[in-house]
Write a protein that holds these residues in place. Structure first.
Motif, mmCIF file in Angstrom:
data_model
loop_
_atom_site.group_PDB
_atom_site.id
_atom_site.type_symbol
_atom_site.label_atom_id
_atom_site.label_comp_id
_atom_site.label_asym_id
_atom_site.label_seq_id
_atom_site.Cartn_x
_atom_site.Cartn_y
_atom_site.Cartn_z
ATOM 1 N N THR A 26 23.981 -10.500 -29.574
ATOM 2 C CA THR A 26 24.931 -9.228 -30.548
ATOM 3 C C THR A 26 24.134 -9.731 -32.179
ATOM 4 O OG1 THR A 26 26.955 -11.172 -30.533
ATOM 5 C CG2 THR A 26 26.832 -8.612 -28.984
ATOM 6 N N ASP A 27 23.394 -11.351 -31.952
ATOM 7 C CA ASP A 27 23.822 -11.790 -33.511
ATOM 8 C C ASP A 27 22.312 -11.495 -34.019
ATOM 9 O OD1 ASP A 27 22.541 -13.380 -35.559
ATOM 10 O OD2 ASP A 27 23.096 -15.008 -34.604
ATOM 11 N N ALA A 28 21.827 -10.323 -35.125
ATOM 12 C CA ALA A 28 20.588 -10.039 -35.247
ATOM 13 C C ALA A 28 19.614 -11.029 -35.643
ATOM 14 C CB ALA A 28 20.642 -9.150 -36.518
ATOM 15 N N ARG A 29 19.580 -12.163 -35.736
ATOM 16 C CA ARG A 29 18.905 -13.210 -36.204
ATOM 17 C C ARG A 29 18.511 -13.793 -34.934
ATOM 18 N NH1 ARG A 29 23.117 -16.908 -39.302
ATOM 19 N NH2 ARG A 29 23.992 -16.460 -37.463
ATOM 20 N N LEU A 30 18.875 -13.475 -34.015
ATOM 21 C CA LEU A 30 18.103 -14.542 -32.389
ATOM 22 C C LEU A 30 17.182 -13.965 -32.068
ATOM 23 C CD1 LEU A 30 18.903 -15.938 -29.920
ATOM 24 C CD2 LEU A 30 19.733 -14.203 -28.326
ATOM 25 N N SER A 31 15.746 -14.475 -31.742
ATOM 26 C CA SER A 31 14.790 -14.730 -31.598
ATOM 27 C C SER A 31 13.908 -14.950 -30.571
ATOM 28 C CB SER A 31 13.745 -14.643 -32.702
ATOM 29 O OG SER A 31 14.148 -15.762 -33.838
ATOM 30 N N PRO A 32 13.146 -14.835 -29.848
ATOM 31 C CA PRO A 32 12.195 -15.973 -29.222
ATOM 32 C C PRO A 32 12.671 -17.374 -30.015
ATOM 33 C CG PRO A 32 11.483 -14.211 -29.270
ATOM 34 C CD PRO A 32 11.717 -14.133 -30.142
ATOM 35 N N ALA A 60 34.480 -15.892 -21.335
ATOM 36 C CA ALA A 60 32.929 -15.471 -21.338
ATOM 37 C C ALA A 60 33.047 -13.617 -21.512
ATOM 38 C CB ALA A 60 32.529 -15.375 -19.447
ATOM 39 N N ARG A 61 33.802 -13.142 -21.834
ATOM 40 C CA ARG A 61 33.643 -11.903 -22.727
ATOM 41 C C ARG A 61 33.869 -12.358 -23.688
ATOM 42 N NH1 ARG A 61 36.683 -6.787 -20.453
ATOM 43 N NH2 ARG A 61 34.972 -6.739 -18.608
ATOM 44 N N ARG A 62 34.117 -12.841 -24.617
ATOM 45 C CA ARG A 62 34.695 -13.133 -26.148
ATOM 46 C C ARG A 62 32.880 -14.225 -25.893
ATOM 47 N NH1 ARG A 62 39.613 -14.876 -29.193
ATOM 48 N NH2 ARG A 62 40.104 -12.043 -28.521
ATOM 49 N N CYS A 63 32.932 -15.125 -25.360
ATOM 50 C CA CYS A 63 31.677 -16.066 -25.745
ATOM 51 C C CYS A 63 30.732 -15.294 -25.653
ATOM 52 C CB CYS A 63 31.434 -16.474 -24.500
ATOM 53 S SG CYS A 63 32.915 -18.607 -24.199
ATOM 54 N N ALA A 64 30.237 -14.171 -25.594
ATOM 55 C CA ALA A 64 29.648 -13.107 -25.056
ATOM 56 C C ALA A 64 29.447 -12.347 -26.410
ATOM 57 C CB ALA A 64 29.198 -11.887 -23.972
ATOM 58 N N SER A 65 30.377 -11.983 -26.874
ATOM 59 C CA SER A 65 30.980 -10.658 -28.114
ATOM 60 C C SER A 65 30.865 -11.018 -29.186
ATOM 61 C CB SER A 65 31.995 -10.067 -27.325
ATOM 62 O OG SER A 65 33.432 -10.385 -27.816
ATOM 63 N N ASP A 66 31.398 -12.596 -29.877
ATOM 64 C CA ASP A 66 31.491 -13.038 -30.442
ATOM 65 C C ASP A 66 30.826 -14.151 -31.725
ATOM 66 O OD1 ASP A 66 32.520 -15.255 -30.139
ATOM 67 O OD2 ASP A 66 34.904 -15.486 -30.511
ATOM 68 N N LEU A 111 37.034 3.605 -27.553
ATOM 69 C CA LEU A 111 36.351 2.981 -28.597
ATOM 70 C C LEU A 111 36.265 3.795 -29.957
ATOM 71 C CD1 LEU A 111 35.875 0.181 -28.733
ATOM 72 C CD2 LEU A 111 33.141 0.629 -28.322
ATOM 73 N N ASP A 112 36.548 3.992 -31.101
ATOM 74 C CA ASP A 112 37.160 4.219 -31.904
ATOM 75 C C ASP A 112 35.916 3.621 -32.956
ATOM 76 O OD1 ASP A 112 37.462 6.050 -33.919
ATOM 77 O OD2 ASP A 112 39.088 6.106 -34.937
ATOM 78 N N LEU A 113 34.548 3.781 -32.721
ATOM 79 C CA LEU A 113 33.731 3.110 -33.693
ATOM 80 C C LEU A 113 32.131 4.587 -33.939
ATOM 81 C CD1 LEU A 113 33.298 -0.610 -32.326
ATOM 82 C CD2 LEU A 113 34.330 0.257 -34.144
ATOM 83 N N SER A 114 31.289 4.595 -34.645
ATOM 84 C CA SER A 114 30.340 4.829 -34.830
ATOM 85 C C SER A 114 29.401 4.220 -34.136
ATOM 86 C CB SER A 114 30.447 5.294 -36.578
ATOM 87 O OG SER A 114 29.996 4.046 -36.868
ATOM 88 N N VAL A 115 28.381 5.148 -34.236
ATOM 89 C CA VAL A 115 26.868 5.395 -33.785
ATOM 90 C C VAL A 115 26.867 3.771 -34.353
ATOM 91 C CG1 VAL A 115 24.479 5.799 -32.572
ATOM 92 C CG2 VAL A 115 26.878 7.475 -32.452
ATOM 93 N N ALA A 116 26.421 4.166 -35.386
ATOM 94 C CA ALA A 116 26.012 3.734 -36.485
ATOM 95 C C ALA A 116 27.001 1.430 -36.750
ATOM 96 C CB ALA A 116 26.057 3.737 -37.878
ATOM 97 N N GLN A 117 28.170 2.150 -36.383
ATOM 98 C CA GLN A 117 28.732 0.377 -35.924
ATOM 99 C C GLN A 117 28.935 -0.004 -34.704
ATOM 100 O OE1 GLN A 117 32.979 2.981 -36.614
ATOM 101 N NE2 GLN A 117 32.859 1.761 -39.117
ATOM 102 N N ILE A 118 28.601 0.824 -33.969
ATOM 103 C CA ILE A 118 28.350 0.520 -32.224
ATOM 104 C C ILE A 118 26.451 -1.009 -32.573
ATOM 105 C CG2 ILE A 118 27.610 0.683 -29.764
ATOM 106 C CD1 ILE A 118 30.008 2.854 -30.191
ATOM 107 N N SER A 119 25.748 0.508 -33.006
ATOM 108 C CA SER A 119 24.421 -0.563 -33.212
ATOM 109 C C SER A 119 24.275 -1.860 -34.154
ATOM 110 C CB SER A 119 23.223 0.994 -34.274
ATOM 111 O OG SER A 119 23.377 1.040 -35.199
ATOM 112 N N ALA A 120 25.390 -1.630 -34.719
ATOM 113 C CA ALA A 120 24.990 -2.816 -36.306
ATOM 114 C C ALA A 120 26.049 -4.366 -35.088
ATOM 115 C CB ALA A 120 25.540 -2.206 -37.395
ATOM 116 N N ASN A 121 26.957 -3.721 -33.979
ATOM 117 C CA ASN A 121 27.153 -5.199 -33.176
ATOM 118 C C ASN A 121 26.711 -5.260 -32.491
ATOM 119 O OD1 ASN A 121 30.084 -4.718 -35.422
ATOM 120 N ND2 ASN A 121 31.188 -3.320 -33.680
ATOM 121 N N CYS A 122 25.994 -4.492 -31.770
ATOM 122 C CA CYS A 122 24.985 -4.992 -31.327
ATOM 123 C C CYS A 122 23.749 -5.730 -30.814
ATOM 124 C CB CYS A 122 24.554 -3.408 -29.749
ATOM 125 S SG CYS A 122 26.152 -2.645 -29.015
#
Length: 346
Positions: free
Chosen positions: A248-254, A96-102, A301-312
């Motif tokens: 995590t998909d930036a295109r996800l909308s209602p 389930a974790r991988r389903c939610a993340s990738d 977790l060695d990611l910048s704030v910008a990378q985290i925001s994009a990943n989310c």
């Protein structure tokens, strides 16, 4: 069953792979690429297959020796992809974790050509033999245990299946398609396509794959039509599941949630009418909560704030900073520093 994501032939992070691994991906023709462990040193084969091909799955067990062999031929069509996969014995799973993340959400219709195997999804547990057709939904957890086998498949974007099957598309994963008619036509077409694929022109390959996609979609729709309709109250449950899996998909909308669930936007809005937040707010909440958890993992977790925001799923860092501060009373950088100080104290 091969499990590399179908949106791109290229790896997400080629720099992280050993030098020379890219050469093991052979471009046979436009839109046709082959992955093969045969040219990889025996001790590196499993790592290569795991990181460069099985990106949708985790290896749970591998029974073969160090000379593990696997080969995957992927060919793109206009409406789907054709996969031809041969592998030594291996057991894989997608949690389930991988389903939610990738963001993997393709529908996979496979035909086992050789080697008994077993697939478990959605409460369905099937022992498969040569000639069996079955479905895997990459948006849901799945386990597969393979003997040495060969399998061919058509891989279809979820949106195409959801447009035909509605929210009952969520029930297709883990089903075995052992019925006369369309299933027999699809199996025959896939087997013939596998035999002829390398000799076809680019136009012929696209036509063969598009025909397989259309047959598979028609078969999946017929299976979904026989399923019992979900109660109307399940629109909310289904929508929340889609948001949990795909925020995590930036295109996800209602609108995209409604397509994935198989309902109209008005039905979706009515389902959320009695909730504490709207469907759009639920999407943003899921993204913010994920970013908060990732920031709390710093500095491990060695990611910048910008990378985290994009990943989310945030496209605009300034909007992310503003929304994060409004919700949690501190900036993302403050949150990361707080997590780091706690780690130091501990």
């Amino acid at each position: 069953m091969a499990h590399r994501g179908s949106r791109s032939f290229e790896s997400n992070d080629p720099a992280s792979r050993p030098m020379g691994w890219a050469s093991r991906r052979k471009q046979l023709a436009p839109g046709m690429i082959e992955f093969d462990t045969g040219k990889v040193e025996a001790k590196e084969r499993l790592d290569y297959w795991s990181s460069d091909v099985l990106r949708r799955m985790s290896i749970a067990r591998m029974d073969a020796g160090p000379g593990f062999f696997a080969r995957l031929l992927r060919t793109q069509g206009r409406r789907g992809e054709f996969w031809d996969h041969t592998s030594d014995a291996i057991r894989v799973e997608r949690g389930a974790r991988r389903c939610a993340s990738d963001g993997g959400d393709e529908i996979y219709v496979g035909l086992l050509l050789d080697g008994p195997s077993r697939v478990s999804q959605n409460g369905n547990d099937h022992a498969l033999v040569a000639g069996n057709l079955y479905v895997v939904d990459f948006a849901r957890p799945v386990r597969a245990e393979w003997s040495s086998h060969r399998e061919i498949a058509i891989v279809i974007p979820r949106e195409r299946v959801a447009a035909l099957a509605g929210r009952r598309a969520m029930t297709l994963g883990g089903q075995r398609l052992d019925r006369p008619g369309l299933a027999e036509l699809l199996a025959s077409h896939l087997a013939l396509t596998a035999r002829r694929m390398r000799g076809l022109s680019s136009v012929g390959r696209e036509a063969a794959i598009d025909a397989a996609t259309d047959l598979a979609c028609a078969l999946l729709r017929s299976v979904a039509d026989e399923a019992v309709d979900l109660p109307s109250g399940d629109v909310l449950t289904a929508a929340l599941m889609v948001i949990d899996q795909r925020h995590t998909d930036a295109r996800l909308s209602p609108a995209r949630v409604a397509v994935a669930v198989g309902c109209s936007r008005s039905e979706l809005y009515r389902a959320f009418a009695g909730q504490a937040e709207s469907v759009a707010a639920a999407i943003w909440t899921a993204r913010l909560e994920r970013s908060r958890r990732m920031l709390a993992l710093q500095p491990a977790l060695d990611l910048s704030v910008a990378q985290i925001s994009a990943n989310c799923g945030f496209l605009d860092p300034s909007s992310f900073n503003r929304m994060f501060r409004n919700r949690y009373g501190m900036t993302p950088r403050d949150m990361r520093q707080l997590a780091g100080s706690r780690t130091t104290i501990a």
